[in-house]
Write a protein that holds these residues in place. Structure first.
Motif, PDB file in Angstrom:
ATOM      1  N   MET A   1       3.919  -5.693  -3.831  1.00 26.15           N
ATOM      2  CA  MET A   1       3.898  -7.132  -3.582  1.00 26.15           C
ATOM      3  C   MET A   1       2.720  -7.512  -2.701  1.00 26.15           C
ATOM      4  SD  MET A   1       6.816  -9.548  -1.789  1.00 26.15           S
ATOM      5  CE  MET A   1       6.509  -9.113  -0.094  1.00 26.15           C
TER       6      MET A   1
ATOM      7  N   THR B   1      -0.361  -6.067  -1.793  1.00 26.63           N
ATOM      8  CA  THR B   1      -1.752  -5.972  -2.230  1.00 26.63           C
ATOM      9  C   THR B   1      -2.091  -6.990  -3.304  1.00 26.63           C
ATOM     10  OG1 THR B   1      -1.692  -3.604  -1.751  1.00 26.63           O
ATOM     11  CG2 THR B   1      -3.519  -4.404  -3.092  1.00 26.63           C
ATOM     12  N   GLN B   2      -1.213  -7.124  -4.265  1.00 26.85           N
ATOM     13  CA  GLN B   2      -1.454  -8.050  -5.367  1.00 26.85           C
ATOM     14  C   GLN B   2      -1.493  -9.493  -4.884  1.00 26.85           C
ATOM     15  OE1 GLN B   2       1.501  -7.907  -8.425  1.00 26.85           O
ATOM     16  NE2 GLN B   2       0.423  -9.308  -9.780  1.00 26.85           N
ATOM     17  N   ALA B   3      -0.561  -9.860  -4.013  1.00 19.96           N
ATOM     18  CA  ALA B   3      -0.475 -11.250  -3.561  1.00 19.96           C
ATOM     19  C   ALA B   3      -1.636 -11.622  -2.655  1.00 19.96           C
ATOM     20  CB  ALA B   3       0.847 -11.466  -2.847  1.00 19.96           C
ATOM     21  N   GLN B   4      -2.094 -10.707  -1.839  1.00 18.68           N
ATOM     22  CA  GLN B   4      -3.073 -11.040  -0.814  1.00 18.68           C
ATOM     23  C   GLN B   4      -4.359 -11.614  -1.395  1.00 18.68           C
ATOM     24  OE1 GLN B   4      -3.535  -8.019   2.135  1.00 18.68           O
ATOM     25  NE2 GLN B   4      -5.357  -8.940   3.030  1.00 18.68           N
ATOM     26  N   SER B   5      -4.785 -11.132  -2.538  1.00 14.59           N
ATOM     27  CA  SER B   5      -6.033 -11.598  -3.120  1.00 14.59           C
ATOM     28  C   SER B   5      -5.911 -12.970  -3.768  1.00 14.59           C
ATOM     29  CB  SER B   5      -6.525 -10.585  -4.163  1.00 14.59           C
ATOM     30  OG  SER B   5      -5.600 -10.500  -5.232  1.00 14.59           O
ATOM     31  N   GLN B   6      -4.672 -13.454  -3.937  1.00 14.67           N
ATOM     32  CA  GLN B   6      -4.467 -14.705  -4.656  1.00 14.67           C
ATOM     33  C   GLN B   6      -3.945 -15.843  -3.776  1.00 14.67           C
ATOM     34  OE1 GLN B   6      -2.232 -13.996  -8.347  1.00 14.67           O
ATOM     35  NE2 GLN B   6      -2.766 -11.831  -8.164  1.00 14.67           N
TER      36      GLN B   6
ATOM     37  N   LYS C   1      -2.719 -10.950   5.537  1.00 17.78           N
ATOM     38  CA  LYS C   1      -2.091  -9.625   5.524  1.00 17.78           C
ATOM     39  C   LYS C   1      -0.912  -9.586   6.498  1.00 17.78           C
ATOM     40  CE  LYS C   1      -3.286  -4.696   6.072  1.00 17.78           C
ATOM     41  NZ  LYS C   1      -2.398  -4.345   7.204  1.00 17.78           N
TER      42      LYS C   1
ATOM     43  N   GLU D   1       7.360  -9.398   3.672  1.00 21.26           N
ATOM     44  CA  GLU D   1       7.836  -8.197   2.991  1.00 21.26           C
ATOM     45  C   GLU D   1       8.971  -7.529   3.762  1.00 21.26           C
ATOM     46  OE1 GLU D   1       5.754  -4.914   0.272  1.00 21.26           O
ATOM     47  OE2 GLU D   1       4.895  -5.044   2.273  1.00 21.26           O
TER      48      GLU D   1
END
Length: 299
Positions: free
Chosen positions: A1, A3-8, A70, A77
């Motif tokens: 959850m 890593t994927q979310a952080q860039s978006q 982050k 999380e």
């Protein structure tokens, strides 16, 4: 959850939407300060970013740095995966306008007695300035003792708990409010070490969850100390002891105020001879009772 979310996710609005979706999707339980996913997400994000809790709208479209994003996502999380209550993640809980430090050594403050102390227990206490001695039994984080100190300015207060760890948290809160000269912390199993002390007012928010309810508690509550929640098969073990012993620790005009959760019917059945006065709170008159010394057993 993470890593994927952080860039978006780029703004607080993005983070808020994401958090609400995650909280709803995973079926979190809200019972420690927030009533729904939106309020809890807003609180956690604002607190994590050191922003004023009452100014969400002003910052919704503010962009967050990579490190900030982050950090917020890590908090989200943990809330989702570990079911840790928000108050333990931020080490902060509120009762009315008062903020308290909390961690997993104490239950998270949520007492209806706080509302009653805000009104100085009127009309039962007609002259708050006359209250000179008071006791907070099962003090936990010390929150109710601190509220008593503000409501009854001439009172010296004893705050009692069986847990040394809880008393350490209470000590921090009492220091934070500068009340070391007004509140004494005492390690005791209810009244056991109080000897010949007498109080104008005794309040208690003791353990009161029955065995059936303990077995069904949402995961969030399992982060709290069980001995601060559980109180025997019917949830009344601690309350029984308080009712049996309180008369010896009250002054002639003293009063006892106790919170008992959803146990009103069980308590009235167990003590049909006692003339409980049920105090009105924001949730009704089912949760907090008052007895005068003369109404207690063996008075």
């Amino acid at each position: 959850m993470l890593t994927q979310a952080q860039s978006q996710l780029h703004t607080i609005r993005d983070l808020l939407r994401f958090a609400v979706s995650q909280f709803n999707k995973t079926g979190l339980h809200f019972g420690h300060g927030s009533a729904n996913a939106y309020d809890e997400a807003a609180y956690l994000i604002l607190k994590s970013l050191y922003l004023p809790l009452d100014q969400l709208e002003l910052f919704l479209d503010a962009r967050v740095t990579t490190d900030e994003c982050k950090h917020v996502l890590e908090i989200i999380e943990r809330r989702v995966k570990e079911r840790i209550p928000a108050a333990y993640l931020t080490h902060e809980a509120w009762l009315g306008d008062y903020s308290f430090y909390v961690d997993e050594r104490v239950i998270i403050p949520r007492s209806f007695i706080a509302e009653l102390l805000g009104k100085q227990l009127a009309p039962w206490i007609k002259a708050p300035e006359v209250v000179s001695t008071a006791l907070d039994l099962c003090t936990g984080s010390g929150c109710l003792a601190i509220l008593m100190a503000h409501s009854f300015p001439n009172a010296t207060i004893d705050a009692v708990d069986i847990s040394v760890q809880a008393l350490a948290v209470a000590h921090k809160n009492i220091q934070d409010y500068g009340l070391e000269d007004k509140i004494d912390l005492i390690e005791s199993n209810l009244f056991s070490v109080l000897q010949k002390k007498r109080y104008d007012l005794i309040i208690s928010n003791p353990p009161y969850v029955n065995a059936e309810s303990i077995a069904q508690l949402p995961q969030e509550y399992r982060h709290e100390p069980e001995n601060a929640l559980a109180s025997g098969e019917d949830g009344l073990d601690a309350t029984r002891l308080i009712l049996q012993q309180a008369v010896r620790y009250l002054t002639e005009e003293g009063i006892l105020v106790v919170e008992i959760g959803h146990n009103r019917a069980a308590l009235e059945q167990a003590f049909p001879e006692l003339p409980f006065t049920w105090l009105e709170t924001s949730a009704g008159d089912e949760f907090v009772f008052l007895l005068q010394r003369e109404q207690l057993p063996d008075a």
